[in-house]
Design a protein around this motif. Structure first.
Motif, PDB file in Angstrom:
ATOM      1  N   ALA A 109      44.903  46.609  43.447  1.00 40.65           N
ATOM      2  CA  ALA A 109      45.403  45.578  42.538  1.00 40.65           C
ATOM      3  C   ALA A 109      46.252  46.188  41.431  1.00 40.65           C
ATOM      4  O   ALA A 109      47.256  45.599  40.999  1.00 40.65           O
ATOM      5  CB  ALA A 109      44.233  44.802  41.935  1.00 40.65           C
TER       6      ALA A 109
ATOM      7  N   THR B 285      45.246  42.692  35.959  1.00 39.12           N
ATOM      8  CA  THR B 285      44.797  42.060  37.201  1.00 39.12           C
ATOM      9  C   THR B 285      43.796  42.945  37.938  1.00 39.12           C
ATOM     10  O   THR B 285      42.842  42.441  38.538  1.00 39.12           O
ATOM     11  CB  THR B 285      46.000  41.768  38.106  1.00 39.12           C
ATOM     12  OG1 THR B 285      46.918  40.913  37.414  1.00 39.12           O
ATOM     13  CG2 THR B 285      45.572  41.094  39.395  1.00 39.12           C
TER      14      THR B 285
ATOM     15  N   SER C 186      40.126  41.587  38.874  1.00 35.35           N
ATOM     16  CA  SER C 186      39.774  41.507  40.294  1.00 35.35           C
ATOM     17  C   SER C 186      38.524  42.324  40.597  1.00 35.35           C
ATOM     18  O   SER C 186      37.624  41.859  41.312  1.00 35.35           O
ATOM     19  CB  SER C 186      40.939  42.002  41.156  1.00 35.35           C
ATOM     20  OG  SER C 186      42.117  41.282  40.889  1.00 35.35           O
TER      21      SER C 186
ATOM     22  N   ILE D 222      41.675  39.706  44.589  1.00 38.64           N
ATOM     23  CA  ILE D 222      42.904  40.061  43.869  1.00 38.64           C
ATOM     24  C   ILE D 222      43.731  38.810  43.594  1.00 38.64           C
ATOM     25  O   ILE D 222      44.318  38.664  42.509  1.00 38.64           O
ATOM     26  CB  ILE D 222      43.714  41.105  44.658  1.00 38.64           C
ATOM     27  CG1 ILE D 222      42.926  42.411  44.765  1.00 38.64           C
ATOM     28  CG2 ILE D 222      45.054  41.379  43.971  1.00 38.64           C
ATOM     29  CD1 ILE D 222      43.593  43.460  45.641  1.00 38.64           C
TER      30      ILE D 222
ATOM     31  N   GLY E  31      42.241  37.305  40.668  1.00 35.75           N
ATOM     32  CA  GLY E  31      42.674  38.045  39.484  1.00 35.75           C
ATOM     33  C   GLY E  31      44.072  37.647  39.052  1.00 35.75           C
ATOM     34  O   GLY E  31      44.358  37.512  37.854  1.00 35.75           O
TER      35      GLY E  31
END
Length: 495
Positions: free
Chosen positions: A177, A185, A189, A422, A425
Motif C-alpha cells: 500500500a 493509506t 490499510s 488497501i 484504506g
C-alpha cells in the motif's frame, strides 16, 4: 589537464562492461545449474547434491541482475512508530490463547498439522517436489514444520506458525500500500487488516488459509517495487517468490492472473519499450519456472491442478449439485445465485473454516463503508493502481468464489484480502481529504481525531465479533472436539 581527465575516465566503461559480462556469465551458469538439477531431480535423494545445485542456481540467477536505478525514501521514524504500534496490537489480538481459541478443531485443521509434523520428523520427500494432504504441494506445510522443529511437535506450534505468517501478511500489505498510495493509506490499510475478525481468525488457526493473504501481497509488492525502482534484480526475486508462492494454498494461484495483469497495465501506463517488456517478462517467468521445475517434474499436472479445476461450477458434478441446492437449471442461473450468495459474506455470514461460520459479515460496518468508498474512488477517479486492486478483488470474488462449489467460503476469497483492505484504506484517505494537500492544522487535529475514532470503532466491533460472539460459540458446530484434541496430541503424524 584534458589528457589526464581522459585517462582517469577511461577505465570506468571498461569496468562497467566487465561487470555486465560477469553478470551474464553468472546468470547463464545459474540457469544451467538449476535446469540440470531439475532434469536429474527424479530418482535423486531428497536433499542430496542436486537439491543444493538447484538452490545455488536460483541464488546465482537472482543475484546476477543489476541493482535498482532509483530508490524510494525509507519510512520516517513517525511512520515506523505507528507501524510498530499496529504490529504490537496485531500480536496482542492473535497470540494469547491460540491453542484454545478458536475452540473448535476440525479434521481439516488437524491433517495439515500432521503433515507438517511428518515433514518436521524427516519422513517425507523433498518439500519442493512432492505433495501431501489434499494434493497440496508440501511447501504449504513447510513453515509450520519449521516452527515445530524449533519449538517441538505441538498443535500450539502449528497455530503459532499462522500467527507469524499473519503478522508477515500485515507487513506485506503495508509495504504494498505504501508503494501504491503512500504512508497514510499504508498505515490505515495495515491497521484495518490487523484488527479484522477475518484476518484474526485465519491467523489463529492451523489451516493454511493465512498463506492466501500473505503470498499475494508479498509477490505484488516485489513487482511494484521492481517497476518503480527500475530494478531487474528485484524483478528476478519477484519471479522466484512467485514460483514459491504458487506452491502454497490453492487460492494463491490467483497470482497467475494478477501478476500478468499488473505488468501489462504498468507497461502500458509507462509506455515501456517492447524490448524492455520482453526482457522483464522473461526475467519473471524464468525465475518462477526454475522454482516450479522440481515440482512439475515430479508430480503429474492433473494432480497439481485437480483440486483447482474440480471445484469449478462448470464441472458436471458441481453443476448438478448446485442445481439441486438452488432448484434452478443452467450455468448462468446457477452462477447468478452463487454470486448472490458470495456477496452475502460481506454482510451476513461466511464459512470461515470447516464447521465454523462467522457471526456476521466478514467486514465490520466501518471497514465495509470504507471499502465501498474505495470502490467508488476506483470507478470515478481511476488510476492504474486503484483499478488493479479493484480487478484483483472482483476477479477473485467471481472466479475464485462465485464460480465454485462453495460460494460463502471466505478462505477462497482470502487471496483478495490485501486488495480489499488497501481499497478500504484508499476510501478512508479520500473520505478525510478535504483538500490536496490538507492543511497542517487539519491533519493534526480533525483528521487525527477522526482516524482515532474510526480505529476505536472498528477495533471494538471486530473484538466483539471474534472474542465474544465467535469465541463463545456463535456460528460454531463443535463436533468431537475431545477426540480431535486427542488425535492432535498423540498422532504420529500420519493417518
Amino acid at each position: 589537464m584534458l589528457d589526464r581527465q581522459l585517462i582517469s575516465e577511461e577505465p570506468a566503461p571498461t569496468m562497467a562492461g566487465l561487470s555486465r559480462h560477469w553478470r551474464v556469465a553468472v546468470r547463464a551458469g545459474g540457469i544451467a545449474a538449476a535446469v540440470a538439477a531439475i532434469l536429474l531431480w527424479p530418482g535423486s535423494s531428497p536433499y542430496g547434491v542436486w537439491f543444493w545445485v538447484w538452490l545455488a542456481g536460483l541464488v546465482a540467477y537472482a543475484a546476477s541482475f543489476s541493482p535498482a536505478l532509483q530508490r524510494s525514501p525509507f519510512p520516517s521514524p513517525a511512520v515506523l512508530l505507528w507501524l510498530f504500534g499496529i504490529l504490537g496490537l496485531a500480536v496482542a489480538l492473535r497470540l494469547p490463547g491460540i491453542a484454545d481459541n478458536p475452540a473448535n478443531i476440525s479434521i481439516d485443521e488437524l491433517l495439515p498439522a500432521m503433515e507438517a509434523l511428518h515433514i518436521a520428523r524427516g519422513g517425507t520427500a523433498n518439500v519442493f517436489s512432492s505433495v501431501g494432504w489434499f494434493s497440496m504441494p508440501n511447501l504449504s506445510f513447510t513453515f509450520p514444520a519449521l516452527i515445530m522443529k524449533a519449538l517441538g511437535p505441538s498443535f500450539y506450534a502449528q497455530r503459532l506458525s499462522s500467527v507469524l505468517m499473519g503478522i508477515g501478511g500485515i507487513i506485506a500489505v503495508f509495504l504494498l500500500a505504501r508503494r501504491l498510495f503512500g504512508d497514510g493509506t499504508a498505515l490505515i490499510s495495515s491497521f484495518l487488516m490487523a484488527v479484522a475478525f477475518w484476518h484474526i481468525h485465519n491467523s489463529r488457526t492451523g489451516f493454511p488459509f493465512v498463506q492466501s493473504s500473505f503470498c499475494p501481497a508479498l509477490v505484488m509488492y516485489l513487482l511494484v517495487r521492481a517497476r518503480q525502482d527500475q530494478s531487474r534484480a528485484t524483478l528476478a526475486v519477484a519471479g522466484v517468490a512467485l514460483g514459491f508462492a504458487l506452491q502454497c494454498y490453492f487460492p494463491v494461484r490467483i497470482l497467475l492472473v494478477t501478476v500478468p495483469l499488473f505488468l501489462v497495465v504498468d507497461w502500458l501506463a509507462q509506455r515501456t519499450a517492447v524490448r524492455t517488456v520482453c526482457i522483464e517478462a522473461t526475467i519473471v517467468v524464468t525465475g518462477a519456472v526454475l522454482v516450479l521445475g522440481p515440482l512439475l517434474m515430479s508430480v503429474p499436472w492433473n494432480v497439481l491442478a485437480g483440486r483447482s479445476v474440480g471445484i469449478l461450477l462448470g464441472r458436471p458434478a458441481v453443476l448438478k449439485s448446485a442445481g439441486q441446492m438452488y432448484h434452478v437449471q443452467g450455468l448462468w442461473m446457477l452462477f447468478t445465485r452463487n454470486l448472490t450468495e458470495a456477496m452475502g459474506m460481506f454482510t451476513t455470514w461466511a464459512d470461515v473454516c470447516v464447521l465454523n461460520r462467522s457471526p456476521g459479515g466478514l467486514l465490520d460496518s466501518g471497514t465495509l463503508a470504507a471499502l465501498a468508498l474505495g470502490v467508488l474512488v476506483a470507478v470515478l477517479q481511476g488510476g492504474e493502481y486503484v483499478w488493479l486492486l479493484l480487478v484483483w478483488a472482483v476477479f477473485t470474488l467471481v472466479f475464485g468464489v462465485a464460480f465454485t462449489d462453495a460460494p460463502r467460503a471466505s478462505y477462497r476469497l482470502a487471496a483478495a484480502m490485501p486488495a480489499l483492505f488497501i481499497l478500504a484504506g484508499v476510501g478512508v484517505e479520500h473520505g478525510l481529504a478535504v483538500t490536496a494537500p490538507s492543511p497542517r492544522w487539519y491533519r493534526r487535529t480533525v483528521r487525527l481525531a477522526a482516524l482515532l475514532a474510526l480505529a476505536a470503532w472498528v477495533g471494538w466491533q471486530n473484538y466483539q465479533m471474534f472474542f465474544v460472539r465467535y469465541a463463545t460459540g456463535d456460528g460454531h458446530e463443535t463436533v468431537g472436539t475431545t477426540e480431535l484434541r486427542f488425535m492432535a496430541a498423540h498422532c504420529d503424524g500420519r493417518v
